[in-house]
Design a protein around this motif. Structure first.
Motif, PDB file in Angstrom:
ATOM      1  N   GLY A 111     -15.841  32.407  50.520  1.00  0.00           N
ATOM      2  CA  GLY A 111     -16.638  31.033  50.841  1.00  0.00           C
ATOM      3  C   GLY A 111     -17.747  31.516  51.899  1.00  0.00           C
ATOM      4  O   GLY A 111     -17.699  32.845  52.131  1.00  0.00           O
ATOM      5  N   HIS A 147      -9.205  36.501  41.300  1.00  0.00           N
ATOM      6  CA  HIS A 147      -7.923  36.950  41.554  1.00  0.00           C
ATOM      7  C   HIS A 147      -7.522  36.115  42.446  1.00  0.00           C
ATOM      8  O   HIS A 147      -7.916  35.578  43.722  1.00  0.00           O
ATOM      9  CB  HIS A 147      -8.158  38.419  42.325  1.00  0.00           C
ATOM     10  CG  HIS A 147      -8.362  39.618  41.702  1.00  0.00           C
ATOM     11  ND1 HIS A 147      -9.344  39.600  40.652  1.00  0.00           N
ATOM     12  CD2 HIS A 147      -7.557  40.611  41.338  1.00  0.00           C
ATOM     13  CE1 HIS A 147      -9.221  40.938  40.128  1.00  0.00           C
ATOM     14  NE2 HIS A 147      -8.192  41.482  40.715  1.00  0.00           N
ATOM     15  N   TRP A 158     -20.210  15.476  43.727  1.00  0.00           N
ATOM     16  CA  TRP A 158     -19.413  16.474  44.090  1.00  0.00           C
ATOM     17  C   TRP A 158     -18.357  16.373  45.159  1.00  0.00           C
ATOM     18  O   TRP A 158     -18.786  15.451  46.144  1.00  0.00           O
ATOM     19  CB  TRP A 158     -20.265  17.796  44.450  1.00  0.00           C
ATOM     20  CG  TRP A 158     -19.369  19.016  45.152  1.00  0.00           C
ATOM     21  CD1 TRP A 158     -18.944  19.967  44.233  1.00  0.00           C
ATOM     22  CD2 TRP A 158     -19.184  19.291  46.369  1.00  0.00           C
ATOM     23  NE1 TRP A 158     -18.306  21.096  45.196  1.00  0.00           N
ATOM     24  CE2 TRP A 158     -18.624  20.694  46.514  1.00  0.00           C
ATOM     25  CE3 TRP A 158     -19.523  18.765  47.553  1.00  0.00           C
ATOM     26  CZ2 TRP A 158     -18.216  21.267  47.595  1.00  0.00           C
ATOM     27  CZ3 TRP A 158     -19.308  19.510  48.888  1.00  0.00           C
ATOM     28  CH2 TRP A 158     -18.281  20.616  48.875  1.00  0.00           C
TER      29      TRP A 158
HETATM   30  C1  FAD Z   1     -19.291  16.968  52.178  1.00  0.00           C
HETATM   31  C2  FAD Z   1     -19.441  18.239  52.847  1.00  0.00           C
HETATM   32  C3  FAD Z   1     -20.554  18.293  53.710  1.00  0.00           C
HETATM   33  C4  FAD Z   1     -20.657  19.339  54.563  1.00  0.00           C
HETATM   34  N1  FAD Z   1     -22.026  19.458  55.305  1.00  0.00           N
HETATM   35  C5  FAD Z   1     -22.144  20.512  56.112  1.00  0.00           C
HETATM   36  C6  FAD Z   1     -23.297  20.610  56.977  1.00  0.00           C
HETATM   37  O1  FAD Z   1     -24.283  19.904  56.472  1.00  0.00           O
HETATM   38  N2  FAD Z   1     -23.509  21.735  57.938  1.00  0.00           N
HETATM   39  C7  FAD Z   1     -22.486  22.521  58.111  1.00  0.00           C
HETATM   40  O2  FAD Z   1     -22.345  23.399  58.735  1.00  0.00           O
HETATM   41  N3  FAD Z   1     -21.132  22.378  57.257  1.00  0.00           N
HETATM   42  C8  FAD Z   1     -21.148  21.250  56.420  1.00  0.00           C
HETATM   43  N4  FAD Z   1     -19.745  21.291  55.847  1.00  0.00           N
HETATM   44  C9  FAD Z   1     -18.808  22.226  55.841  1.00  0.00           C
HETATM   45  C10 FAD Z   1     -19.008  23.541  55.327  1.00  0.00           C
HETATM   46  O3  FAD Z   1     -19.326  23.366  54.005  1.00  0.00           O
HETATM   47  C11 FAD Z   1     -17.436  24.305  55.455  1.00  0.00           C
HETATM   48  O4  FAD Z   1     -16.935  24.163  56.805  1.00  0.00           O
HETATM   49  C12 FAD Z   1     -17.449  25.678  54.939  1.00  0.00           C
HETATM   50  O5  FAD Z   1     -17.934  25.463  53.708  1.00  0.00           O
HETATM   51  C13 FAD Z   1     -16.242  26.374  54.931  1.00  0.00           C
HETATM   52  O6  FAD Z   1     -16.338  27.694  54.409  1.00  0.00           O
HETATM   53  P1  FAD Z   1     -15.154  28.520  54.046  1.00  0.00           P
HETATM   54  O7  FAD Z   1     -15.460  29.758  53.868  1.00  0.00           O
HETATM   55  O8  FAD Z   1     -13.953  28.360  55.221  1.00  0.00           O
HETATM   56  O9  FAD Z   1     -14.282  27.686  52.823  1.00  0.00           O
HETATM   57  P2  FAD Z   1     -14.326  27.803  51.465  1.00  0.00           P
HETATM   58  O10 FAD Z   1     -15.635  27.722  51.049  1.00  0.00           O
HETATM   59  O11 FAD Z   1     -13.596  26.778  50.676  1.00  0.00           O
HETATM   60  O12 FAD Z   1     -14.070  29.423  50.962  1.00  0.00           O
HETATM   61  C14 FAD Z   1     -12.586  29.583  50.921  1.00  0.00           C
HETATM   62  C15 FAD Z   1     -12.392  30.505  49.618  1.00  0.00           C
HETATM   63  O13 FAD Z   1     -11.019  30.843  49.649  1.00  0.00           O
HETATM   64  C16 FAD Z   1     -10.850  31.026  48.337  1.00  0.00           C
HETATM   65  N5  FAD Z   1      -9.244  30.933  48.227  1.00  0.00           N
HETATM   66  C17 FAD Z   1      -8.593  29.866  48.686  1.00  0.00           C
HETATM   67  N6  FAD Z   1      -7.307  30.058  48.073  1.00  0.00           N
HETATM   68  C18 FAD Z   1      -7.236  31.237  47.562  1.00  0.00           C
HETATM   69  C19 FAD Z   1      -6.200  32.147  47.123  1.00  0.00           C
HETATM   70  N7  FAD Z   1      -5.054  31.670  46.809  1.00  0.00           N
HETATM   71  N8  FAD Z   1      -6.619  33.026  46.465  1.00  0.00           N
HETATM   72  C20 FAD Z   1      -7.918  33.581  46.366  1.00  0.00           C
HETATM   73  N9  FAD Z   1      -8.792  32.893  46.935  1.00  0.00           N
HETATM   74  C21 FAD Z   1      -8.609  31.768  47.592  1.00  0.00           C
HETATM   75  C22 FAD Z   1     -11.425  29.870  47.643  1.00  0.00           C
HETATM   76  O14 FAD Z   1     -11.716  30.260  46.295  1.00  0.00           O
HETATM   77  C23 FAD Z   1     -12.793  29.857  48.488  1.00  0.00           C
HETATM   78  O15 FAD Z   1     -13.946  30.504  47.817  1.00  0.00           O
HETATM   79  C24 FAD Z   1     -19.625  20.235  54.798  1.00  0.00           C
HETATM   80  C25 FAD Z   1     -18.447  20.084  54.029  1.00  0.00           C
HETATM   81  C26 FAD Z   1     -18.371  19.005  53.028  1.00  0.00           C
HETATM   82  C27 FAD Z   1     -17.173  19.098  52.258  1.00  0.00           C
END
Ligand code: FAD
Length: 435
Positions: A9, A222, A357
């Motif tokens: 992510g 994976h 979404w």
């Molecule tokens: C409706 C909404 C609006 C938002 N608006 C904003 C905004 O305007 N501004 C802002 O700053 N933030 C915003 N956010 C927050 C922001 O989108 C999130 O904080 C951010 O996307 C989190 O990123 P991440 O990489 O931690 O998680 P994710 O994007 O969920 O990435 C985690 C990754 O881990 C992978 N994964 C999980 N488990 C496994 C496993 N067992 N094996 C392999 N891979 C795995 C997943 O496939 C995923 O790709 C918003 C969120 C939402 C829901």
């Protein structure tokens, strides 16, 4: 050093980019076929240092009680027989005191400002394009009481260096003329000219291309099933590929960036992360009439919605529901968002082509993410970014890359397992330590 990043992510991809910049061999593992396919897929698009007031604040407990059971509440606790949810809720209440709120705002603004600067530098270095706009963020209020209540946090943010100006309704319409239809409802607004917006998914996928060109390896499709500890450190990651073949991936260091799934992976190692999924919604609507559509990124305080302009699309996002890992689309919520867009900006978008979404924000009770060391020497954390993962992505990615490389981070923030530059001892919170 070989570093394995778990999750592709926003947080995993930015970690990989900055780790590669530090000269490491980097492997990223993700269960999806493409990067940014889960919570980073269709968020609100705001790079909002000004959005620093955490959900947990002195006014929150009363509001939450009022909203309990209301299908269209901006923040809804659906109480479940789930110990993790209840523990999260108790810590959330502890974070609602004025002192904790001020402390958390300081952390969030500090990381946010650094992160926005880091994003701007990354843009200059790479020339990356992702429908970005640098026209600021305008936060508007329809309730005079809420506008009044916003003055103190806005002042604290200004003291911390985030120039969130208080402006009148007329000034708000001058900055964003598309608000003219709503002029009579506006009690006032705040405007932060340095804030930005852009398409987070497009950014992440463009950055993956740059990482691949620099030699970063992406093991997509994976599924990670376990992290194995041998002799007090992580020995390998276990994963299965799309055909179910089992693999062990070894590195010298491991960065967990799996969003709301992070706590489930590290729990068997005795590390408890106070992260709980907070489901949010977004709607993407093609622009129908440019003159009626907003250009500046907006925050609607009453409905707790954010509006961004991504090229020829309007992205509207918000609402939070604490209800486990359920990602179902609730029609009531979707329709409420579309109704609000049509009321504020009549004719701006073609709602018949709206795309809905949901995503699971990896929320901590304080809204402060967990970045830094774990109790295991080669296991690092970059997770729990909740509502601000896009805003904080570049600063968090660069900071974790520096920590893994044995360098001090460049920002004063309570990194896990470290002493911050301000001299405040920061370590894993007691609730995060395992038995
Ligand atoms: C409706 C909404 C609006 C938002 N608006 C904003 C905004 O305007 N501004 C802002 O700053 N933030 C915003 N956010 C927050 C922001 O989108 C999130 O904080 C951010 O996307 C989190 O990123 P991440 O990489 O931690 O998680 P994710 O994007 O969920 O990435 C985690 C990754 O881990 C992978 N994964 C999980 N488990 C496994 C496993 N067992 N094996 C392999 N891979 C795995 C997943 O496939 C995923 O790709 C918003 C969120 C939402 C829901």
């Amino acid at each position: 050093m070989k570093v394995v990043v778990l999750g592709a992510g926003l947080l995993g991809v930015t970690s990989a980019y900055f780790l590669r910049q530090q000269g490491h061999d980097v492997v990223v593992i993700d269960r999806q076929a493409s990067a940014a396919a889960e919570t980073s897929f269709a968020n609100g698009g705001q790079i909002s240092v000004s959005h620093a007031e955490p959900w947990a604040n002195p006014g929150a407990p009363l509001k939450l009680l009022k909203w309990l059971g209301k299908e269209d509440a901006p923040l809804l606790f659906r109480l479940r027989a789930d110990m993790r949810q209840w523990l999260w809720g108790l810590v959330f209440l502890r974070e609602c005191t004025p002192a904790r709120t001020r402390h958390n705002i300081r952390q969030i603004v500090s990381l946010g400002t650094y992160s926005r600067d880091t994003l701007q530098q990354l843009r200059r270095d790479t020339g990356i394009a992702y429908d970005q706009r640098t026209q600021g963020i305008l936060h508007f209020y329809t309730s005079p009481a809420e506008f009044e209540a916003a003055q103190a946090p806005a002042e604290q943010m200004r003291e911390l260096g985030c120039d969130r100006k208080v402006i009148s309704a007329d000034e708000a319409v001058r900055i964003e003329p598309a608000l003219r239809h709503a002029r009579d409802q506006l009690a006032g607004a705040t405007y932060t000219a340095e804030d930005e917006s852009g398409d987070a998914k497009r950014f992440a996928r463009e950055l993956v291309r740059r990482c691949e060109a620099e030699g970063v390896q992406f093991l997509m499709s994976h599924t990670i099933t376990a992290l194995r500890e041998v002799g007090g450190s992580i020995d390998h990651v276990e994963a299965t590929d799309s055909e179910g073949r089992f693999q062990k991936v070894r590195g010298d260091a491991y960065v967990v960036a799996m969003g709301s799934l992070s706590p489930l992976l590290v729990q068997p190692l005795g590390i408890r992360l106070p992260i709980y999924p907070a489901k949010g919604y977004s709607v993407t609507i093609p622009v129908a009439d440019d003159a009626r559509a907003h250009q500046v990124s907006l925050t609607d305080d009453e409905y707790k919605l954010v509006f961004s302009r991504l090229g020829d699309r309007l992205r509207i996002a918000g609402t939070a529901e604490l209800n486990g890992y359920d990602r179902d689309l609730n029609r009531v919520r979707c329709e409420a968002i579309v109704r609000r867009v049509e009321a504020l900006f009549p004719g701006a978008g073609d709602s018949s082509k709206a795309q809905f979404w949901t995503g699971l924000r990896p929320a901590t009770p304080s809204n402060v993410p967990i970045i830094g060391r774990s109790r295991l020497p080669n296991l690092y954390l970059n997770t729990g970014h909740g509502t601000l993962g896009w805003t904080h992505a570049c600063g968090s990615g660069k900071s974790i890359a520096r920590i893994v490389s044995g360098l001090a981070p460049e920002v004063d923030f309570a990194f896990a397992g470290m002493v911050s530059q301000g001299g405040v001892a920061a370590s894993l919170q007691p609730s995060m330590r395992g038995g």
